[in-house]
Scaffold this motif. Structure first.
Motif, PDB file in Angstrom:
ATOM      1  N   GLN A  93       0.992  -0.618   0.095  1.00  0.00           N
ATOM      2  CA  GLN A  93       0.170  -0.037   0.315  1.00  0.00           C
ATOM      3  C   GLN A  93       0.598   1.274   0.231  1.00  0.00           C
ATOM      4  O   GLN A  93       0.290   2.498  -0.653  1.00  0.00           O
ATOM      5  CB  GLN A  93      -0.936  -0.130   1.242  1.00  0.00           C
ATOM      6  N   GLY A  94       1.781   1.495   1.049  1.00  0.00           N
ATOM      7  CA  GLY A  94       2.456   2.666   0.810  1.00  0.00           C
ATOM      8  C   GLY A  94       4.130   2.725  -0.082  1.00  0.00           C
ATOM      9  O   GLY A  94       4.517   3.211   0.512  1.00  0.00           O
ATOM     10  N   GLY A 148       2.353   9.285  -6.805  1.00  0.00           N
ATOM     11  CA  GLY A 148       2.267   8.332  -6.115  1.00  0.00           C
ATOM     12  C   GLY A 148       1.326   7.305  -6.642  1.00  0.00           C
ATOM     13  O   GLY A 148       2.155   5.363  -7.280  1.00  0.00           O
ATOM     14  N   GLN A 152       4.252   4.170  -7.206  1.00  0.00           N
ATOM     15  CA  GLN A 152       3.297   2.248  -7.533  1.00  0.00           C
ATOM     16  C   GLN A 152       3.992   1.520  -8.484  1.00  0.00           C
ATOM     17  O   GLN A 152       4.006   0.206  -8.224  1.00  0.00           O
ATOM     18  CB  GLN A 152       2.315   2.373  -7.180  1.00  0.00           C
ATOM     19  N   GLU A 171      -3.392  -4.122  -0.421  1.00  0.00           N
ATOM     20  CA  GLU A 171      -4.418  -2.229  -0.495  1.00  0.00           C
ATOM     21  C   GLU A 171      -3.061  -1.778  -1.536  1.00  0.00           C
ATOM     22  O   GLU A 171      -3.141  -0.561  -1.388  1.00  0.00           O
ATOM     23  CB  GLU A 171      -3.873  -2.195   0.502  1.00  0.00           C
ATOM     24  N   THR A 173      -4.256  -0.483  -4.486  1.00  0.00           N
ATOM     25  CA  THR A 173      -4.565   1.344  -4.708  1.00  0.00           C
ATOM     26  C   THR A 173      -4.425   2.495  -3.318  1.00  0.00           C
ATOM     27  O   THR A 173      -5.470   3.074  -3.587  1.00  0.00           O
ATOM     28  CB  THR A 173      -5.637   0.428  -5.335  1.00  0.00           C
ATOM     29  N   GLY A 174      -3.854   1.647  -2.219  1.00  0.00           N
ATOM     30  CA  GLY A 174      -5.319   2.200  -1.369  1.00  0.00           C
ATOM     31  C   GLY A 174      -4.416   3.848  -0.297  1.00  0.00           C
ATOM     32  O   GLY A 174      -5.312   4.474   0.471  1.00  0.00           O
ATOM     33  N   ASN A 175      -3.442   4.376  -1.197  1.00  0.00           N
ATOM     34  CA  ASN A 175      -2.749   5.617  -1.365  1.00  0.00           C
ATOM     35  C   ASN A 175      -3.022   5.495  -2.622  1.00  0.00           C
ATOM     36  O   ASN A 175      -2.494   7.457  -2.773  1.00  0.00           O
ATOM     37  CB  ASN A 175      -1.601   5.440  -0.653  1.00  0.00           C
ATOM     38  N   ASP A 177      -5.158   7.720  -5.357  1.00  0.00           N
ATOM     39  CA  ASP A 177      -6.715   8.580  -6.295  1.00  0.00           C
ATOM     40  C   ASP A 177      -7.895   7.343  -7.289  1.00  0.00           C
ATOM     41  O   ASP A 177      -6.618   6.225  -7.496  1.00  0.00           O
ATOM     42  CB  ASP A 177      -6.938  10.017  -6.738  1.00  0.00           C
ATOM     43  N   SER A 181      -5.808   4.295  -9.725  1.00  0.00           N
ATOM     44  CA  SER A 181      -5.781   2.994  -8.877  1.00  0.00           C
ATOM     45  C   SER A 181      -6.706   2.607 -10.113  1.00  0.00           C
ATOM     46  O   SER A 181      -5.972   1.730  -9.986  1.00  0.00           O
ATOM     47  CB  SER A 181      -7.421   2.706  -7.864  1.00  0.00           C
TER      48      SER A 181
ATOM     49  N   GLU B 405       6.540   2.453  11.246  1.00  0.00           N
ATOM     50  CA  GLU B 405       6.849   3.319  11.096  1.00  0.00           C
ATOM     51  C   GLU B 405       7.727   4.494  11.186  1.00  0.00           C
ATOM     52  O   GLU B 405       7.390   4.584  12.347  1.00  0.00           O
ATOM     53  CB  GLU B 405       4.767   3.762  11.211  1.00  0.00           C
TER      54      GLU B 405
END
Lengths: 257, 405
Positions: A93-94, A148, A152, A171, A173-175, A177, A181, B405
């Motif tokens: 996700q990140g 972003g 990704q 996840e 596409t969690g971060n 838009d 996504s 984190e």
């Protein structure tokens, strides 16, 4: 088609003091090569734990896990690391890119832990992987110079560079838009369909954790978990095509090939 | 293991944080630089003392007249005059391995030449003395055995004395009066510089011992005997032979103390270099403290780095790094920092030593050995202080690390 992944009565129990937490309870699952599976569920449903087990980052406390013919449950830490290196690609996700490191060097990372590739070969393969996600012209950009969605895609290139049999996306596409996504789902669908993504031309198998039902509709199969068990396992009825969706959203920005 | 790839990874990681890497290296630069400079100063002092010891001559054994006890009064070494010219003859005859031998008397005397006068050390010696001390003449010829037999009034003059008495003129053939006794100068010595004790060895006038004893001092006993052994290995055995012979000649019964003292050049060298050796060790030890502080700096930064890069470690593990790869990466980073600091520190230390030599006029000596030791030591500091943070990094759980984190 033989199963790429076989889970047989897999359980994971954490112990904190006297309390046993059953994160995954006797899950059995077969995933064939070429599938695109979305795993859904509320937080605490055990989907993250299941992903960690599937990603060979964690070992089950019970049951058997066979990945591409390899009995994972019996492997030690280093063997698991080698297995991740050769057979798996991770998308988070990140994004999890190394900062202050060029996109190309980020993509080269898994090859640094692989054997038998010269620096030139690594370079070529990393460039090819970047080209596959449409970022060949951003090879020398650092993550903070990329959007972003671009970050990704670098992460996806990194996941693909060792030609894994399975892509695990947590996840992804969690971060991002909604439009970005869809772009990422477009990349996944193309990879899943095959073509240039791998040397044998075969499509890559994808397992994706998501909590967005819209995103899950780009997959071919949906699994829903609750309380450590699989409660739903169905093919996607009305599958979305990312390319069509993007056309519908209009040409806001150029989209990678 | 993939050492080359791991080195590449470590190098990239260091390059990502140039300022931090440079500051961490600075600690080691200061440490290694201090060690190099301090040990250089110590070794320089030691080399100077060794050069002075070498100026004594080669394979030299000194026999001093001892103290006597008369009416309960102990006199000092060399004062009693227990040695005689006959003792010298006996040693030359009976002790094997004597290459050269010179009886010695000495006195401080006001010497006069023309209207100039100067208080100097007057030595009575045999011609062998110039061989024993390895002290060639710059001008003229030394006196001979015949001069000794006839107690001729001839003298060889040191550079300092010559300058005081004759300024720039050549002293050869000139007359110098020692206690009103005229001596003809036949030779001028090459300069020898300061002795171990810091006295000017060139402030000297050397005459045949017979002439000094009969015509100047009026004595029949010697202050000491200078002996040159034929080889360095004989230095170990000869003192015992000499002692036995002299005890016998002086009729000293068993259990009684010697009335003389035998010292080899080694004995003197060891005593003199001991001081500078202690100084070198002390300076090196103090400088090492700063190197250790630099090492702690590396450990500190590496620990911060491990914490800060926990997620990076997780990513590396996820894409297939073994615990060993992570350990090696962080260890190599620490070693790279410390050995880079070592290389620069060596350069800084050499420059510092040169500056000290030039400004403070201290002799410094930087050996290849001390450079090699300093470099290896700095690398060892990296390994020692880098190991704990590296192991901490390698033991992280990939899942925890990924979600840090």
């Amino acid at each position: 088609m033989g199963a790429l992944i076989t889970l047989d009565q897999v359980s994971k129990t954490y112990r904190t003091g006297d309390i046993a937490v059953h994160a995954v309870r006797e899950v059995s699952l077969d995933v064939g090569a070429g599938e695109f599976v979305a795993i859904m569920g509320a937080s605490g449903s055990g989907k993250s734990t299941l992903m960690n087990i599937l990603g060979c980052l964690d070992r089950p406390t019970g049951g058997r896990y066979v990945l591409d013919g390899v009995e994972v449950s019996e492997l030690d830490r280093d063997q698991l690391a080698d297995l991740r290196n050769r057979k798996l690609g991770f998308v988070f996700q990140g994004f999890h890119l190394l900062s202050r490191t060029s996109a190309l060097e980020n993509v080269e990372l898994p090859m640094l832990y692989a054997r038998g590739l010269t620096a030139t070969q690594q370079h070529e393969r990393a460039l090819r992987a970047l080209d596959l996600v449409g970022l060949a012209d951003r090879a020398d950009h650092h993550p903070n110079q990329l959007s972003g969605g671009q970050q990704q895609r670098v992460a996806i290139a990194r996941a693909l560079v060792n030609e894994p049999v399975l892509l695990l996306a947590d996840e992804p596409t969690g971060n991002l838009d909604s439009r970005t996504s869809v772009e990422i789902m477009g990349v996944f669908q193309r990879l899943n369909a095959g073509s240039a993504s791998r040397s044998n031309g075969q499509g890559i198998t994808i397992l994706m954790v998501t909590h967005e039902p819209d995103i899950a509709r780009y997959a071919t199969r949906t699994i829903i978990m609750r309380d450590g068990r699989i409660v739903t396992d169905v093919p996607v009825a009305e599958r979305l095509n990312a390319a069509d969706e993007l056309r519908r959203l209009g040409p806001l920005q150029p989209v990678g090939p | 293991m993939r050492p080359l790839a791991t080195a590449k990874i470590a190098w990239r990681a260091l390059r990502r944080n140039p300022m931090r890497s440079a500051l961490t290296t600075l600690g080691i630069i200061v440490g290694v630089g201090a060690v190099i400079a301090m040990v250089g100063i110590g070794n320089g002092a030691k080399a100077q003392v060794e050069a002075q010891i070498a100026s004594l001559g080669r394979n030299v054994i000194l026999v001093f007249s001892g103290s006597t006890t008369a009416s309960g009064l102990h006199t000092g070494m060399g004062s009693a005059g227990t040695l005689t010219v006959e003792d010298v003859d006996a040693i030359g005859r009976e002790v094997s391995g004597v290459a050269a031998i010179s009886p010695e008397v000495r006195t401080i005397s006001q010497v006069v030449a023309g209207n100039q006068n100067w208080a100097t050390q007057v030595l009575g010696e045999s011609p062998d003395y110039f061989d024993i001390r390895q002290w060639p003449l710059a001008e003229g010829t030394p006196f001979t055995d015949r001069d000794v037999r006839s107690a001729n009034k001839v003298a060889v003059i040191g550079r300092t004395t010559a300058r005081q008495l004759y300024a720039g003129d050549s002293p050869i053939g000139r007359i110098v009066r020692i206690k009103n006794v005229p001596f003809v100068i036949v030779g001028v010595l090459t300069p020898k510089g300061l002795s171990v004790m810091g006295t000017d060895q060139d402030d000297v006038l050397i005459v045949p011992y017979s002439a000094a004893m009969k015509r100047v001092m009026g004595t029949t006993t010697l202050r000491s005997i200078n002996i040159q052994a034929a080889s360095a290995t004989l230095l170990a055995s000869m003192p015992r032979q000499i002692t036995e012979l002299l005890r016998q000649r002086h009729r000293i019964g068993p259990g009684r103390d010697d009335d003389f003292m035998v010292r080899t050049q080694q004995d003197i060298a060891e005593a003199a270099t001991e001081t500078s050796r202690i100084m070198t060790t002390l300076l090196g030890a103090i400088a090492s403290v700063s190197l250790i502080v630099g090492g702690i700096g590396i450990m500190n930064i590496m620990l911060v780095s491990v914490t800060e890069r926990t997620r990076e470690i997780g990513i590396r593990m996820a894409v297939g790094a073994h615990a060993r790869d992570i350990l090696m990466q962080f260890l190599l980073e620490a070693i790279a920092l410390s050995s880079l600091g070592g290389v620069i520190g060596i350069a800084v230390g050499i420059v510092a030593a040169k500056v000290l030599s030039a400004v403070a006029n201290w002799p410094t000596l930087i050996s290849v050995g001390s450079i090699a030791v300093a470099f290896l030591f700095s690398a060892a500091v990296g390994i020692f202080f880098g190991f704990y943070p590296a192991r901490k990094a390698s033991r992280l759980d990939p899942i925890t690390a990924l979600h840090y984190e």
